[in-house]
Design an enzyme around this catalytic site. Structure first.
Site, PDB file in Angstrom:
ATOM      1  N   THR A 277      50.623  23.138   4.786  1.00 44.72           N
ATOM      2  CA  THR A 277      49.786  23.076   5.996  1.00 44.72           C
ATOM      3  C   THR A 277      48.341  23.283   5.573  1.00 44.72           C
ATOM      4  OG1 THR A 277      51.573  23.904   7.379  1.00 44.72           O
ATOM      5  CG2 THR A 277      49.367  24.022   8.307  1.00 44.72           C
ATOM      6  N   PHE A 279      44.621  24.271   6.677  1.00 44.18           N
ATOM      7  CA  PHE A 279      43.909  25.042   7.698  1.00 44.18           C
ATOM      8  C   PHE A 279      42.413  24.843   7.522  1.00 44.18           C
ATOM      9  CE2 PHE A 279      47.262  27.880   9.372  1.00 44.18           C
ATOM     10  CZ  PHE A 279      48.271  27.649   8.447  1.00 44.18           C
TER      11      PHE A 279
HETATM   12  O1  LIG Z   1      53.800  29.737  13.932  1.00 46.79           O
HETATM   13  C1  LIG Z   1      53.155  30.032  12.921  1.00 46.79           C
HETATM   14  O2  LIG Z   1      53.550  30.825  12.075  1.00 46.79           O
HETATM   15  C2  LIG Z   1      51.851  29.392  12.704  1.00 46.79           C
HETATM   16  O3  LIG Z   1      51.058  29.926  11.980  1.00 46.79           O
HETATM   17  C3  LIG Z   1      51.585  28.072  13.346  1.00 46.79           C
HETATM   18  C4  LIG Z   1      51.899  26.869  12.459  1.00 46.79           C
HETATM   19  C5  LIG Z   1      51.302  25.576  13.117  1.00 46.79           C
HETATM   20  O4  LIG Z   1      50.661  25.623  14.144  1.00 46.79           O
HETATM   21  O5  LIG Z   1      51.505  24.507  12.529  1.00 46.79           O
HETATM   22  C6  LIG Z   1      51.265  27.017  11.128  1.00 46.79           C
HETATM   23  C7  LIG Z   1      51.835  26.572   9.991  1.00 46.79           C
HETATM   24  C8  LIG Z   1      53.181  25.958   9.955  1.00 46.79           C
HETATM   25  O6  LIG Z   1      52.986  24.586   9.735  1.00 46.79           O
HETATM   26  C9  LIG Z   1      53.921  26.143  11.236  1.00 46.79           C
HETATM   27  C10 LIG Z   1      53.336  26.660  12.335  1.00 46.79           C
END
Ligand SMILES: O=C(O)C(=O)C[C@]1(C(=O)O)C=C[C@@H](O)C=C1
Length: 390
Positions: A277, A279
């Site tokens: 992911t 950010f």
């Molecule tokens: O729910 C979480 O733990 C988050 O940090 C959110 C979140 C997102 O919004 O994509 C962050 C990273 C992962 O891809 C899954 C969920």
């Protein structure tokens, strides 16, 4: 309105002007929905060991058989969340950087507990080691917390290698006037978490953030589990523990398992081992783009309707050998439909990331060229590329 006071002070990178917002412009009375925890009420909910044993022997469903422990004031398990009396205090006092991240709270979980163990929290800590990560209830709240000087930075997910874009944050980037000052990539390794004694074959349901559920699509289908979307991964883990559920598991991190006293019934359940992911790190002021390292620039623009207009827009980069790393289109909300020649068209905003610094002449020329025919153009930030190998 307070939001406008701050917004009007924020500057756009492409105007080339950058002013400091003085502390006198801070808005101490801002009414903002942030998780609040009274020090007197600090408690941590964990599943008692007797409850774990009870589950192991297939005894009664242990809903609410939870132990509420008092934990010390300065426990590392609890981040100091924003409190109402802090609204009047300046937050950048030379101590640790305060970084907001989004975590939705279930309405029936008292705000004072906050939710820890989410991937966003890990991303905030990776982006700003040693920072004080401040949970916020919604993505909007994290943006506002920075705008109103309650925190110094926000770290929010923008895209995932399996699940795709987080559209809400694209929309908010435009609605707010924060600047992208960096990016951080986090390897997301999902686990299936359940109460102690619960076995894989006893599971019927799985709870998590929709992005996390999507990232584990194949595994969850193979296990035949019914998906239930909740607001975040750590919140799902907390709910499983709090309710003592024995037919449900959460898709969340190993860190969340430790925090909420759950056991890991399956590891690395994402559909691809390379689950990453990305950010964005957001701030009130832009950083001065450099040429000393690899930089990336994020822009958003809109175009007139017509054949080849997008092709022409992208050619301004191709002509200059500038590599595009990401493109996203979102509806232009103010005027979603446009009538022309008896037909109705959708109007779009195009978000593009390209590999060049705004300090490079070639990038400046590309944007000057794009400005000639774009109906709208804004630079969201020019920032160092996260080159860490995950
Ligand atoms: O729910 C979480 O733990 C988050 O940090 C959110 C979140 C997102 O919004 O994509 C962050 C990273 C992962 O891809 C899954 C969920």
């Amino acid at each position: 309105m307070a939001v406008h006071t701050v917004r009007s002070l924020a500057t756009h990178l492409h105007t080339g002007t950058s002013r400091n917002i003085s502390p006198s412009h801070r808005n101490p009375n801002a009414a903002i929905r942030l998780s609040y925890r009274s020090p007197k009420l600090r408690r941590f909910i964990s599943v008692s060991s007797s409850l774990r044993e009870g589950n192991e022997h297939g005894k009664e469903n242990s809903v609410r058989a939870l132990e509420v422990k008092n934990i010390p004031e300065e426990s590392p398990l609890l981040p100091k969340a924003l409190s109402s009396n802090q609204l009047a205090e300046p937050v950048s006092n030379g101590s640790r950087v305060r970084v907001a991240y989004q975590i939705n709270l279930f309405v029936y979980v008292p705000l004072k507990y906050g939710v820890r163990g989410a991937y966003s929290e890990s991303a905030a800590e990776k982006a700003y080691p040693n920072c004080e990560a401040v949970p916020c209830e919604e993505f909007d709240t994290a943006f506002e917390a920075v705008e109103r000087w309650l925190v110094d930075r926000a770290v929010l997910p923008i895209e995932n290698s399996l699940g795709g874009s987080i559209h809400r944050n694209y929309d908010l980037l435009l609605r707010h006037n924060l600047h992208i000052v960096g990016e951080v990539k986090l390897a997301v390794r999902h686990c299936l978490l359940a109460n102690h004694g619960v076995k894989l074959d006893g599971l019927r349901r799985v709870l998590s953030h929709p992005q996390a559920l999507a990232q584990c699509e194949n595994t969850l289908t193979r296990l035949g589990l019914v998906r239930e979307a909740v607001d975040d991964t750590a919140g799902a883990a907390k709910l499983i523990a709090l309710e003592g559920l024995s037919d449900a598991a959460a898709v969340a991190s190993a860190k969340a398992a430790k925090i909420y006293g759950l056991s890991v019934v399956a590891e690395d359940i994402q559909d691809d081992s390379d689950n990453v992911t990305r950010f964005l790190m957001l701030a009130r002021e832009p950083i001065i783009p450099g040429t000393n390292k690899l930089f990336k620039t994020s822009i958003v623009f809109s175009l007139e309707e017509g054949p080849g207009v997008l092709f022409k827009a992208l050619a301004v980069f191709a002509l200059r050998q500038i590599n595009l790393t990401k493109m996203e289109s979102r509806p232009l909300r103010k005027t979603p439909m446009r009538a022309s020649g008896g037909l109705k068209y959708f109007d779009y905003l195009f978000y593009v990331d390209f590999e060049a610094s705004m300090a490079d002449e070639v990038a400046q020329n590309a944007l000057r060229h794009l400005e000639e025919f774009a109906t709208f153009l804004r630079v969201l930030g020019s920032y160092p590329v996260d080159t860490t190998m995950l």
